[in-house]
Motif scaffolding. Structure first.
Motif, PDB file in Angstrom:
ATOM      1  N   TRP A  22       0.926  -1.085  -0.088  1.00  0.00           N
ATOM      2  CA  TRP A  22      -0.136   0.198  -0.157  1.00  0.00           C
ATOM      3  C   TRP A  22       0.943   1.244   0.127  1.00  0.00           C
ATOM      4  N   GLY A  25       2.064   1.578  -3.521  1.00  0.00           N
ATOM      5  CA  GLY A  25       1.344   1.926  -4.440  1.00  0.00           C
ATOM      6  C   GLY A  25       0.929   3.470  -3.998  1.00  0.00           C
ATOM      7  N   VAL A  56      -3.766  -1.432  -7.194  1.00  0.00           N
ATOM      8  CA  VAL A  56      -3.065  -1.858  -5.941  1.00  0.00           C
ATOM      9  C   VAL A  56      -4.430  -2.862  -5.065  1.00  0.00           C
TER      10      VAL A  56
END
Length: 100
Positions: A22, A25, A56
């Motif tokens: 994350w 991304g 993502v």
């Protein structure tokens, strides 16, 4: 290495890898949002980072579903290993012995 010898990674490791994906991304999304064009003019388009974050999210969902399925398969295999393997009919046990 056989299927029974595989130990799945601990939950904390999976969470750290997910968090790292994350963050990665987010960095890519920020880069796509503040990207320069060939004319060196800022073009702020919210669709670019949303596309990156959407990819993502789809990858994370796919990965989560695979891990969930794997956990269910391993749990089913463990449950099958714990069940006693008795014949359904006691006569079947004697029939197998006589055929030899």
């Amino acid at each position: 290495m056989t299927e029974q010898e595989f130990d799945p990674p601990p939950q904390s490791l999976t969470r750290w890898v997910s968090l790292a994906l994350w963050i990665w991304g987010g960095i890519l999304a920020a880069g796509s949002y503040f990207m320069y064009t060939r004319q060196e003019v800022h073009v702020y388009d919210i669709r670019r980072p949303l596309t990156v974050l959407g990819c993502v999210a789809l990858f994370q969902l796919f990965w989560y579903l695979l891990l969930r399925h794997r956990r269910a398969v391993l749990a089913q295999q463990a449950a099958d290993d714990d069940e006693p393997n008795y014949p359904a009919d006691p006569a079947e046990e004697h029939a197998e012995d006589e055929s030899i």
